[in-house]
Design a protein around this motif. Structure first.
Motif, PDB file in Angstrom:
ATOM      1  N   ALA A  62       0.830  -1.214   0.000  1.00 19.76           N
ATOM      2  CA  ALA A  62       0.000   0.000   0.000  1.00 19.76           C
ATOM      3  C   ALA A  62       0.861   1.259   0.000  1.00 19.76           C
ATOM      4  N   SER A  63       1.931   1.244   0.761  1.00 21.51           N
ATOM      5  CA  SER A  63       2.830   2.403   0.807  1.00 21.51           C
ATOM      6  C   SER A  63       3.503   2.626  -0.546  1.00 21.51           C
ATOM      7  N   ALA A  64       3.961   1.553  -1.161  1.00 17.38           N
ATOM      8  CA  ALA A  64       4.604   1.675  -2.472  1.00 17.38           C
ATOM      9  C   ALA A  64       3.615   2.196  -3.515  1.00 17.38           C
ATOM     10  N   ILE A  65       2.378   1.754  -3.442  1.00  8.99           N
ATOM     11  CA  ILE A  65       1.347   2.243  -4.363  1.00  8.99           C
ATOM     12  C   ILE A  65       1.060   3.713  -4.095  1.00  8.99           C
ATOM     13  N   GLY A  66       1.029   4.106  -2.833  1.00  7.46           N
ATOM     14  CA  GLY A  66       0.842   5.511  -2.488  1.00  7.46           C
ATOM     15  C   GLY A  66       1.914   6.392  -3.104  1.00  7.46           C
ATOM     16  N   THR A  67       3.134   5.884  -3.159  1.00 10.22           N
ATOM     17  CA  THR A  67       4.231   6.627  -3.800  1.00 10.22           C
ATOM     18  C   THR A  67       3.953   6.812  -5.287  1.00 10.22           C
ATOM     19  N   LEU A  68       3.440   5.779  -5.942  1.00 11.48           N
ATOM     20  CA  LEU A  68       3.081   5.907  -7.362  1.00 11.48           C
ATOM     21  C   LEU A  68       1.975   6.952  -7.541  1.00 11.48           C
ATOM     22  N   GLU A  69       0.962   6.880  -6.674  1.00 11.16           N
ATOM     23  CA  GLU A  69      -0.135   7.843  -6.781  1.00 11.16           C
ATOM     24  C   GLU A  69       0.369   9.270  -6.598  1.00 11.16           C
ATOM     25  N   GLY A  71       3.171  10.363  -7.318  1.00 10.29           N
ATOM     26  CA  GLY A  71       3.995  10.714  -8.473  1.00 10.29           C
ATOM     27  C   GLY A  71       3.199  11.030  -9.728  1.00 10.29           C
ATOM     28  N   GLY A  72       1.870  10.989  -9.658  1.00  9.52           N
ATOM     29  CA  GLY A  72       1.045  11.373 -10.799  1.00  9.52           C
ATOM     30  C   GLY A  72       0.687  10.246 -11.749  1.00  9.52           C
ATOM     31  N   VAL A  73       0.928   9.014 -11.360  1.00  9.59           N
ATOM     32  CA  VAL A  73       0.647   7.886 -12.247  1.00  9.59           C
ATOM     33  C   VAL A  73      -0.836   7.812 -12.625  1.00  9.59           C
ATOM     34  N   MET A  74      -1.714   8.081 -11.678  1.00  7.43           N
ATOM     35  CA  MET A  74      -3.160   7.998 -11.965  1.00  7.43           C
ATOM     36  C   MET A  74      -3.571   9.012 -13.033  1.00  7.43           C
ATOM     37  N   LYS A  75      -3.057  10.215 -12.934  1.00  3.70           N
ATOM     38  CA  LYS A  75      -3.381  11.260 -13.914  1.00  3.70           C
ATOM     39  C   LYS A  75      -2.909  10.846 -15.307  1.00  3.70           C
ATOM     40  N   MET A 117     -12.913   2.767 -12.257  1.00  2.73           N
ATOM     41  CA  MET A 117     -13.287   2.045 -13.478  1.00  2.73           C
ATOM     42  C   MET A 117     -14.727   2.373 -13.832  1.00  2.73           C
ATOM     43  N   PRO A 118     -15.073   2.509 -15.084  1.00  2.46           N
ATOM     44  CA  PRO A 118     -14.271   2.223 -16.257  1.00  2.46           C
ATOM     45  C   PRO A 118     -13.685   3.447 -16.965  1.00  2.46           C
ATOM     46  N   ASP A 119     -13.945   4.647 -16.447  1.00  2.00           N
ATOM     47  CA  ASP A 119     -13.582   5.847 -17.205  1.00  2.00           C
ATOM     48  C   ASP A 119     -12.335   6.578 -16.747  1.00  2.00           C
ATOM     49  N   ARG A 120     -11.925   6.332 -15.510  1.00  2.00           N
ATOM     50  CA  ARG A 120     -10.762   7.053 -14.996  1.00  2.00           C
ATOM     51  C   ARG A 120     -10.034   6.169 -13.996  1.00  2.00           C
ATOM     52  N   VAL A 121      -8.894   6.644 -13.551  1.00  4.30           N
ATOM     53  CA  VAL A 121      -8.119   5.927 -12.532  1.00  4.30           C
ATOM     54  C   VAL A 121      -8.188   6.772 -11.270  1.00  4.30           C
ATOM     55  N   LYS A 122      -8.866   6.231 -10.271  1.00  2.00           N
ATOM     56  CA  LYS A 122      -9.091   6.955  -9.024  1.00  2.00           C
ATOM     57  C   LYS A 122      -8.287   6.364  -7.867  1.00  2.00           C
ATOM     58  N   CYS A 123      -7.980   5.052  -7.934  1.00  3.16           N
ATOM     59  CA  CYS A 123      -7.284   4.395  -6.825  1.00  3.16           C
ATOM     60  C   CYS A 123      -6.470   3.218  -7.344  1.00  3.16           C
ATOM     61  N   LEU A 124      -5.157   3.378  -7.353  1.00  2.00           N
ATOM     62  CA  LEU A 124      -4.283   2.292  -7.805  1.00  2.00           C
ATOM     63  C   LEU A 124      -4.328   1.101  -6.858  1.00  2.00           C
ATOM     64  N   HIS A 125      -4.612   1.334  -5.587  1.00  2.00           N
ATOM     65  CA  HIS A 125      -4.685   0.234  -4.625  1.00  2.00           C
ATOM     66  C   HIS A 125      -5.724  -0.796  -5.076  1.00  2.00           C
ATOM     67  N   VAL A 126      -6.886  -0.321  -5.508  1.00  2.00           N
ATOM     68  CA  VAL A 126      -7.950  -1.210  -5.963  1.00  2.00           C
ATOM     69  C   VAL A 126      -7.545  -1.916  -7.247  1.00  2.00           C
TER      70      VAL A 126
END
Length: 176
Positions: A62-69, A71-75, A117-126
């Motif tokens: 979860a912490s590693a994913i938070g770092t990705l979030e 960093g702008g990965v979701m956008k 899902m399906p139109d945007r990325v809101k949470c990489l954890h999920v």
């Protein structure tokens, strides 16, 4: 999916720092052996809808994913969905897979899937939890995020759990 043992439930409780709600199954195990994704009921015991079927429990992941979030990965992923019809179609299929798996447990009429899902990325954890639970090739953006993560299990289990399932072994873990 595996029925959680008392040891699994204790590990998840330690990972979350609270009693897990709506726990149905261990959906994926970390290479360290602990659960890292659990399957939850679409409705919590009190009847509250809970659309997050696959819940990431490992605090290191979860912490590693938070770092990705952060960093702008979701956008960036959301922008790619608007530009790449093949990616958008694959992500929509991931959405349909998520809903079908959730509906197989219990239907939540009118509730969206999860993670944007399906139109945007809101949470990489999920999305990562879905990828781990469903296996590679089901959620393209979850697979992508998973590939970006470090090997969070390399230091060993994120939480120590005794064989009696108490969740307490007397050992500490400075990484969680």
């Amino acid at each position: 999916m595996e029925t959680p043992t008392p040891t699994d439930t204790a590990a998840v409780e330690e990972q979350l720092g609270r009693t897990p709600r709506g726990l149905r199954a261990v959906a994926h195990r970390c290479p360290c052996g602990n659960p890292d994704v659990v399957e939850t009921s679409p409705r919590l015991p009190d009847g509250t809808p809970f659309p997050t079927t696959y819940y990431l429990t490992c605090p290191r992941a979860a912490s590693a994913i938070g770092t990705l979030e952060a960093g702008g990965v979701m956008k960036d992923m959301t922008a790619r969905l608007a530009e790449d019809p093949e990616l958008a179609a694959a992500y929509r299929a991931a959405h349909e897979d998520y809903l079908a798996r959730r509906d197989a447990i219990g239907v939540l009429p009118g509730f969206p899937s999860a993670g944007g899902m399906p139109d945007r990325v809101k949470c990489l954890h999920v999305l990562v939890a879905h990828s781990l639970a469903a296996g590679p090739g089901v959620n393209p953006l979850g697979d992508e995020a998973l590939a970006m993560l470090p090997e969070w299990w390399r230091k060993g289990p994120c939480v120590p759990v005794s064989q009696d399932g108490s969740g307490k072994s007397g050992e500490g873990d400075d990484a969680t």
